[in-house]
Design an enzyme around this catalytic site. Structure first.
Site, PDB file in Angstrom:
ATOM      1  N   GLY A 235       0.712  -1.152  -0.120  1.00 23.22           N
ATOM      2  CA  GLY A 235       0.000   0.107  -0.003  1.00 23.22           C
ATOM      3  C   GLY A 235       0.844   1.261   0.020  1.00 23.22           C
ATOM      4  N   ALA A 239       7.379  -1.067  -0.970  1.00 21.55           N
ATOM      5  CA  ALA A 239       7.349  -2.025  -1.887  1.00 21.55           C
ATOM      6  C   ALA A 239       8.462  -2.857  -1.761  1.00 21.55           C
ATOM      7  CB  ALA A 239       7.103  -1.546  -3.406  1.00 21.55           C
ATOM      8  N   GLY A 264      -1.884   0.767  -9.152  1.00 19.77           N
ATOM      9  CA  GLY A 264      -0.938  -0.454  -8.969  1.00 19.77           C
ATOM     10  C   GLY A 264      -0.516  -0.712 -10.386  1.00 19.77           C
ATOM     11  N   ASP A 265      -1.314   0.042 -11.703  1.00 16.82           N
ATOM     12  CA  ASP A 265      -0.829  -0.238 -13.048  1.00 16.82           C
ATOM     13  C   ASP A 265       0.206   0.722 -13.309  1.00 16.82           C
ATOM     14  OD1 ASP A 265      -2.998  -2.090 -13.398  1.00 16.82           O
ATOM     15  OD2 ASP A 265      -4.383  -0.548 -14.029  1.00 16.82           O
TER      16      ASP A 265
END
Length: 327
Positions: A235, A239, A264-265
């Site tokens: 989130g 990452a 996310g993309d």
């Protein structure tokens, strides 16, 4: 261990459905909205557009209906610098449609895509010249949920001995799966990919029975040891990239979020763009975060990148500066 995912020169090819998208404008719950904005939305084409923004040669391969929505989608994605020579027009099936319903805590999505042109795609599309020359093929877990032929497409794309690398964003959409066992289908597909991206909360929801109650990124890697590169997105926190035996974690910068759909993309587009050019997982994670911020700051799925000189400055920042960053 090299992280370069491209076994040969060639473009990135993103395969999957893109739909016309309606969203309240200004942002409001759908049942109180007075007007809707027409845009386009598709996970794989979002990634393609961000790759093009970063200067990576990229194609989007799909099918659209012979209708105004399909023509709009085609023009919009081509205008972003994406090669659409592999997009087919289906005269018998419509272009899919989604409607966004912004809420206080999250944005709901209503799909109208059953029987769409893209749902009729099958493994034969992998023989198209637009795909055969790929260095990297990008797929998501949305495609195998669309139809049996789409699932066959993904299965064949992940076959052993393929000439291209495959990146796979798990992208679990529960509304598309109904009563089907998405967890048992998406896990073996992800295990066969070279590069996998998944959200930590997504992994916990999908594979919770196989993960400890307090599962973190390391538990997801234990569940998916096969991919050469695994990215677990936590989130707005961080990452983590697992590259062979090595682990890299990069905190996410603070962002004033307007609408989260598409982030996310965008992260995938930035991460893959950097990984295609540099043997530097930290740089790739940073560019993923910065590209995700472009989507978070707008109501559309695709937002403008920050100026290149500012991006370069932030990619080169020391860790202390990066960890206090707001963008």
């Amino acid at each position: 261990m090299s992280t370069a995912p491209l076994p040969r020169p060639g473009p990135v090819v993103c395969i999957g459905e893109t739909m016309a998208a309606l969203a309240p404008d200004p942002v409001a719950p759908l049942d109180t909205a007075d007007s809707l904005r027409l845009d386009v939305a598709g996970a794989e084409s979002n990634v393609a557009m961000y790759l093009a923004d970063h200067g990576v040669p990229v194609r989007w391969v799909s099918a659209l209906g012979d209708d105004p929505f399909g023509r709009r989608v085609r023009r919009r994605i081509a205008a972003s610098g994406v090669d659409i020579s592999g997009v087919r027009t289906d005269p018998a099936r419509p272009t899919g449609l989604l409607v966004k319903n912004p809420g206080t805590d999250a944005t709901g999505v209503h799909y109208y895509r059953t029987g769409s042109a893209a749902s009729a795609l099958g493994p034969g599309i992998l023989d198209d010249p637009a795909v055969r020359g790929a260095a990297l093929v990008h797929l998501t877990g949305i495609t195998p949920a669309l139809s049996a032929s789409c699932r066959d497409l993904v299965e064949r794309a992940l076959r052993p001995g393929r000439p291209y690398a495959v990146s796979f964003d798990v992208n679990h959409r529960p509304a598309l799966w109904g009563d089907e066992p998405a967890a048992g289908i998406l896990l073996p597909l992800a295990a066969r990919a070279d590069i996998v991206l998944v959200g930590l909360d997504e992994a916990q929801a999908l594979w919770g029975a196989a993960l400890p109650d307090d599962a973190g990124p390391d538990a997801v890697r234990a569940l998916l040891p096969e991919p050469r590169v695994l990215v677990v997105k936590d989130g707005a926190r961080a990452a983590t990239a697992y590259v062979g035996p090595d682990t890299y974690t990069v905190r996410a910068p603070k962002v004033r979020v307007v609408e989260p759909v598409g982030a996310g993309d965008a992260f995938a587009g930035g991460f893959l763009a950097s990984l295609a050019r540099y043997d530097d997982p930290v740089r790739a994670l940073r560019l993923g975060h910065l590209t995700a911020a472009s989507a978070l700051r707008v109501t559309a799925d695709h937002g403008p990148l920050m100026p290149p000189d500012r991006t370069s400055e932030l990619l080169a920042a020391d860790e202390a500066l990066w960890n206090t960053l707001s963008v």
